[in-house]
Design an enzyme around this catalytic site. Structure first.
Site, PDB file in Angstrom:
ATOM      1  N   CYS A   1       0.935  -1.046  -0.491  1.00 10.95           N
ATOM      2  CA  CYS A   1      -0.011  -0.191   0.415  1.00 10.95           C
ATOM      3  C   CYS A   1       1.116   1.282   0.220  1.00 10.95           C
ATOM      4  O   CYS A   1       1.972   1.040   0.346  1.00 10.95           O
ATOM      5  CB  CYS A   1      -0.837   0.418   1.400  1.00 10.95           C
ATOM      6  SG  CYS A   1      -2.444   1.428   0.996  1.00 10.95           S
TER       7      CYS A   1
ATOM      8  N   CYS B   1      -3.639   5.778  -0.175  1.00  3.71           N
ATOM      9  CA  CYS B   1      -3.603   4.775  -0.364  1.00  3.71           C
ATOM     10  C   CYS B   1      -2.602   4.725  -2.430  1.00  3.71           C
ATOM     11  O   CYS B   1      -2.980   3.888  -2.391  1.00  3.71           O
ATOM     12  CB  CYS B   1      -4.535   3.826  -0.098  1.00  3.71           C
ATOM     13  SG  CYS B   1      -5.459   3.810   1.687  1.00  3.71           S
TER      14      CYS B   1
ATOM     15  N   LYS C   1     -11.700  -4.341   2.749  1.00  4.61           N
ATOM     16  CA  LYS C   1     -11.533  -3.973   4.076  1.00  4.61           C
ATOM     17  C   LYS C   1     -12.246  -2.867   3.798  1.00  4.61           C
ATOM     18  O   LYS C   1     -12.846  -2.094   2.936  1.00  4.61           O
ATOM     19  CB  LYS C   1     -10.549  -3.561   3.698  1.00  4.61           C
ATOM     20  CG  LYS C   1      -9.515  -2.314   4.391  1.00  4.61           C
ATOM     21  CD  LYS C   1      -8.046  -2.021   3.787  1.00  4.61           C
ATOM     22  CE  LYS C   1      -7.599  -1.077   4.500  1.00  4.61           C
ATOM     23  NZ  LYS C   1      -6.571  -0.704   4.220  1.00  4.61           N
TER      24      LYS C   1
ATOM     25  N   ARG D   1     -10.902   8.251   3.120  1.00  4.30           N
ATOM     26  CA  ARG D   1     -11.376   7.008   2.443  1.00  4.30           C
ATOM     27  C   ARG D   1     -12.227   6.274   2.011  1.00  4.30           C
ATOM     28  O   ARG D   1     -11.634   5.134   1.369  1.00  4.30           O
ATOM     29  CB  ARG D   1     -10.265   5.865   2.955  1.00  4.30           C
ATOM     30  CG  ARG D   1      -8.830   6.865   3.342  1.00  4.30           C
ATOM     31  CD  ARG D   1      -6.827   5.942   3.861  1.00  4.30           C
ATOM     32  NE  ARG D   1      -6.002   6.094   4.018  1.00  4.30           N
ATOM     33  CZ  ARG D   1      -5.246   5.808   5.256  1.00  4.30           C
ATOM     34  NH1 ARG D   1      -5.983   4.943   5.724  1.00  4.30           N
ATOM     35  NH2 ARG D   1      -3.997   6.833   4.885  1.00  4.30           N
TER      36      ARG D   1
ATOM     37  N   LYS E   1     -11.358  -7.445   7.182  1.00  2.00           N
ATOM     38  CA  LYS E   1     -11.292  -6.610   8.600  1.00  2.00           C
ATOM     39  C   LYS E   1     -11.759  -5.587   8.242  1.00  2.00           C
ATOM     40  O   LYS E   1     -12.527  -4.487   7.161  1.00  2.00           O
ATOM     41  CB  LYS E   1     -10.007  -5.836   7.247  1.00  2.00           C
ATOM     42  CG  LYS E   1      -8.923  -4.539   8.143  1.00  2.00           C
ATOM     43  CD  LYS E   1      -7.501  -4.416   7.393  1.00  2.00           C
ATOM     44  CE  LYS E   1      -6.532  -3.179   8.670  1.00  2.00           C
ATOM     45  NZ  LYS E   1      -5.788  -2.705   8.029  1.00  2.00           N
TER      46      LYS E   1
END
Length: 331
Positions: free
Chosen positions: A119, A129, A198, A220, A251
């Site tokens: 990343c 990212c 994620k 994000r 996650k």
């Protein structure tokens, strides 16, 4: 009901409870997240993660040796460079912090399985990212330009000795791009553990302090997933498997147990999950207040992940959980 023929519960004795236990754990399934930084002879405790440190490469030995002694033989490395820029060039530099750390650890501790995070957020000056889009919308990331840099990052890490790469950026198509780049460079056997599901989560706060990776503007949510969406998590996992992911990561862990179960039931690859910084920090804070028993909560959280379908568990409590497995408390 005929009381003589009624179903009977098993009488609870320690040996019997262990014998019939449905959820099993092993120290070999644990991954410990570890932060490495530029510099020399330094180890800084992370205030938001009590008991966790940022290490310069020459200071990792005691931690690596403790992990191996505990039976934890897998680590995930996160790099913290001194220099950050718009393109995150230190992520794929030949002498970058991760590249040097991987080379050092693999040369000295070949038995340690080293996984590297792919990343750009820890390396970019803006904390996003990927490459920020030059389109007037400063919160957007240029997906395709970022893929090229992720390819370079993954290849440079494997050249340094990384055993497995773990793209956590959430760019579209990055698993296929990384697989292609690795294959073209002769690394056809290097596995990819994809952060497929994620979610944009508030549980990541302490990590962003630890890695110095908080976005300097925006957030994000344009590329991480909306935690309202369950079916989207399954879709992302299936897409990444199709692109060549060998392991699927979900996650964060504790608030996504349903997603872990969904991915486990719908894919044919191992499922990993990351008990993230916010989960660890909450348990630490509550235990320091005397409100919960730290070891019991830690164990219960870990078992819930495996019970949901995870076979790999990344956690800051890896050493402590390994101890509990050896003691027979869990596992």
């Amino acid at each position: 009901m005929d009381l003589k023929n009624r179903p009977r519960r098993l009488r609870s004795t320690p040996n019997l409870r262990s014998m019939v236990r449905e959820t099993r754990m092993s120290t070999s399934s644990l991954i410990y997240p570890m932060f490495v930084m530029d510099g020399k002879s330094e180890a800084h405790e992370i205030s938001a993660l009590p008991g966790q440190y940022r290490y310069t490469v020459d200071m990792v030995d005691p931690e690596i040796e403790e992990l191996l002694k505990a039976g934890v033989s897998s680590i995930m490395l996160f790099g913290i460079p001194d220099h950050k820029d718009e393109l995150g060039t230190q992520a794929y530099a030949e002498d970058g912090i991760i590249q040097r750390a991987v080379s050092y650890i693999k040369n000295k501790y070949p038995e340690m399985f080293v996984i590297t995070d792919v990343c750009l957020c820890e390396y970019t000056s803006h904390g996003h990212c990927g490459v920020v889009c030059e389109c007037g919308r400063r919160h957007d990331v240029d997906n395709d330009r970022t893929l090229e840099l992720l390819q370079k990052t993954a290849v440079s890490q494997v050249l340094a000795g990384s055993d497995m790469v773990a793209p956590s950026d959430m760019m579209d198509g990055r698993v296929a791009a990384i697989r292609s780049a690795l294959d073209e460079n002769g690394f056809t056997g290097t596995p990819i553990m994809s952060y497929a599901a994620k979610y944009a989560s508030s549980f990541y706060g302490p990590f962003r302090e630890a890695a110095g990776s908080a976005p300097s503007f925006g957030d994000r949510r344009s590329y991480q997933m909306d935690y309202h969406n369950r079916r989207e998590g399954i879709k992302e996992a299936l897409l990444d498997v199709e692109e060549g992911a060998d392991i699927i990561m979900v996650k964060p862990c504790l608030s996504c147990l349903d997603i872990i179960r969904d991915v486990y039931e719908r894919t044919n690859v191992p499922v990993a999950t990351y008990s993230v910084s916010g989960e660890y920090a909450m348990v630490k804070a509550a235990s320091q207040k005397g409100w919960v028993d730290e070891k019991s909560i830690m164990c219960e959280m870990a078992v819930s992940a495996y019970r949901a379908g995870a076979s790999i568990y990344e956690t800051y409590y890896a050493k402590e959980i390994a101890e509990c497995i050896r003691e027979g408390r869990i596992g």
